[in-house]
Scaffold this motif. Structure first.
Motif, mmCIF file in Angstrom:
data_model
loop_
_atom_site.group_PDB
_atom_site.id
_atom_site.type_symbol
_atom_site.label_atom_id
_atom_site.label_comp_id
_atom_site.label_asym_id
_atom_site.label_seq_id
_atom_site.Cartn_x
_atom_site.Cartn_y
_atom_site.Cartn_z
ATOM 1 N N SER A 63 0.845 -1.196 0.000
ATOM 2 C CA SER A 63 0.000 0.000 0.000
ATOM 3 C C SER A 63 0.883 1.250 0.000
ATOM 4 C CB SER A 63 -0.897 0.014 1.242
ATOM 5 O OG SER A 63 -0.117 0.247 2.401
ATOM 6 N N ASP A 64 0.271 2.382 -0.332
ATOM 7 C CA ASP A 64 1.005 3.650 -0.298
ATOM 8 C C ASP A 64 1.533 3.927 1.104
ATOM 9 O OD1 ASP A 64 0.385 3.957 -2.961
ATOM 10 O OD2 ASP A 64 -1.159 5.480 -2.638
ATOM 11 N N GLU A 65 0.760 3.581 2.099
ATOM 12 C CA GLU A 65 1.161 3.809 3.489
ATOM 13 C C GLU A 65 2.374 2.958 3.857
ATOM 14 O OE1 GLU A 65 -0.808 3.867 7.954
ATOM 15 O OE2 GLU A 65 -2.086 3.620 6.207
ATOM 16 N N GLU A 66 2.392 1.697 3.424
ATOM 17 C CA GLU A 66 3.532 0.814 3.708
ATOM 18 C C GLU A 66 4.801 1.322 3.015
ATOM 19 O OE1 GLU A 66 1.397 -3.525 4.227
ATOM 20 O OE2 GLU A 66 1.663 -2.724 2.195
ATOM 21 N N ILE A 67 4.674 1.731 1.759
ATOM 22 C CA ILE A 67 5.821 2.253 1.012
ATOM 23 C C ILE A 67 6.323 3.535 1.667
ATOM 24 C CG2 ILE A 67 6.588 3.211 -1.188
ATOM 25 C CD1 ILE A 67 4.443 1.327 -2.499
ATOM 26 N N GLY A 68 5.404 4.413 2.047
ATOM 27 C CA GLY A 68 5.780 5.645 2.731
ATOM 28 C C GLY A 68 6.528 5.384 4.020
ATOM 29 N N GLY A 69 6.096 4.376 4.752
ATOM 30 C CA GLY A 69 6.785 4.022 5.991
ATOM 31 C C GLY A 69 8.206 3.564 5.745
ATOM 32 N N LEU A 70 8.410 2.788 4.691
ATOM 33 C CA LEU A 70 9.760 2.317 4.366
ATOM 34 C C LEU A 70 10.669 3.448 3.902
ATOM 35 C CD1 LEU A 70 8.990 -1.009 2.457
ATOM 36 C CD2 LEU A 70 10.024 -0.770 4.709
ATOM 37 N N ARG B 65 2.125 9.321 3.030
ATOM 38 C CA ARG B 65 1.379 8.532 2.061
ATOM 39 C C ARG B 65 1.011 9.340 0.829
ATOM 40 N NH1 ARG B 65 -3.198 8.596 0.101
ATOM 41 N NH2 ARG B 65 -3.865 10.209 1.526
ATOM 42 N N SER B 66 0.641 10.603 1.016
ATOM 43 C CA SER B 66 0.205 11.414 -0.120
ATOM 44 C C SER B 66 1.332 11.630 -1.134
ATOM 45 C CB SER B 66 -0.348 12.757 0.354
ATOM 46 O OG SER B 66 0.630 13.481 1.062
ATOM 47 N N THR B 67 2.574 11.668 -0.668
ATOM 48 C CA THR B 67 3.712 11.808 -1.579
ATOM 49 C C THR B 67 3.837 10.572 -2.457
ATOM 50 O OG1 THR B 67 4.874 13.221 -0.012
ATOM 51 C CG2 THR B 67 6.211 12.145 -1.713
ATOM 52 N N ILE B 68 3.678 9.407 -1.860
ATOM 53 C CA ILE B 68 3.740 8.152 -2.619
ATOM 54 C C ILE B 68 2.610 8.118 -3.637
ATOM 55 C CG2 ILE B 68 3.627 5.640 -2.465
ATOM 56 C CD1 ILE B 68 6.184 6.923 -1.268
ATOM 57 N N PHE B 69 1.417 8.505 -3.220
ATOM 58 C CA PHE B 69 0.262 8.523 -4.118
ATOM 59 C C PHE B 69 0.533 9.405 -5.337
ATOM 60 C CE2 PHE B 69 -3.585 10.649 -5.583
ATOM 61 C CZ PHE B 69 -4.383 9.558 -5.911
ATOM 62 N N ARG B 70 1.045 10.618 -5.088
ATOM 63 C CA ARG B 70 1.291 11.572 -6.165
ATOM 64 C C ARG B 70 2.353 11.052 -7.139
ATOM 65 N NH1 ARG B 70 4.766 15.567 -5.231
ATOM 66 N NH2 ARG B 70 4.236 15.515 -3.030
ATOM 67 N N HIS B 71 3.431 10.505 -6.605
ATOM 68 C CA HIS B 71 4.490 9.971 -7.471
ATOM 69 C C HIS B 71 4.003 8.778 -8.289
ATOM 70 C CE1 HIS B 71 7.929 12.432 -6.371
ATOM 71 N NE2 HIS B 71 7.558 12.334 -5.105
ATOM 72 N N ARG B 72 3.211 7.904 -7.661
ATOM 73 C CA ARG B 72 2.679 6.738 -8.369
ATOM 74 C C ARG B 72 1.732 7.172 -9.485
ATOM 75 N NH1 ARG B 72 -1.946 4.493 -7.399
ATOM 76 N NH2 ARG B 72 -2.035 5.180 -5.250
#
Length: 40
Positions: A2-9, A14-21
């Motif tokens: 999930s975006d949240e899991e990737i953001g944690g790593l 989470r919103s940064t991961i969402f935007r980049h994806r």
């Protein structure tokens, strides 16, 4: 993952991961359609 899991790593929100994806998937779609940046 999930975006949240990737953001944690990566230690980003989470919103940064969402935007980049989202941006990356849009670029992949244009590439697969054979379009360049100038042809949008």
């Amino acid at each position: 993952m999930s975006d949240e899991e990737i953001g944690g790593l990566l230690n980003v929100v989470r919103s940064t991961i969402f935007r980049h994806r989202k941006t990356a998937l849009e670029k992949i779609k244009l590439y697969m359609e054979g379009k360049t940046d100038e042809q949008k």
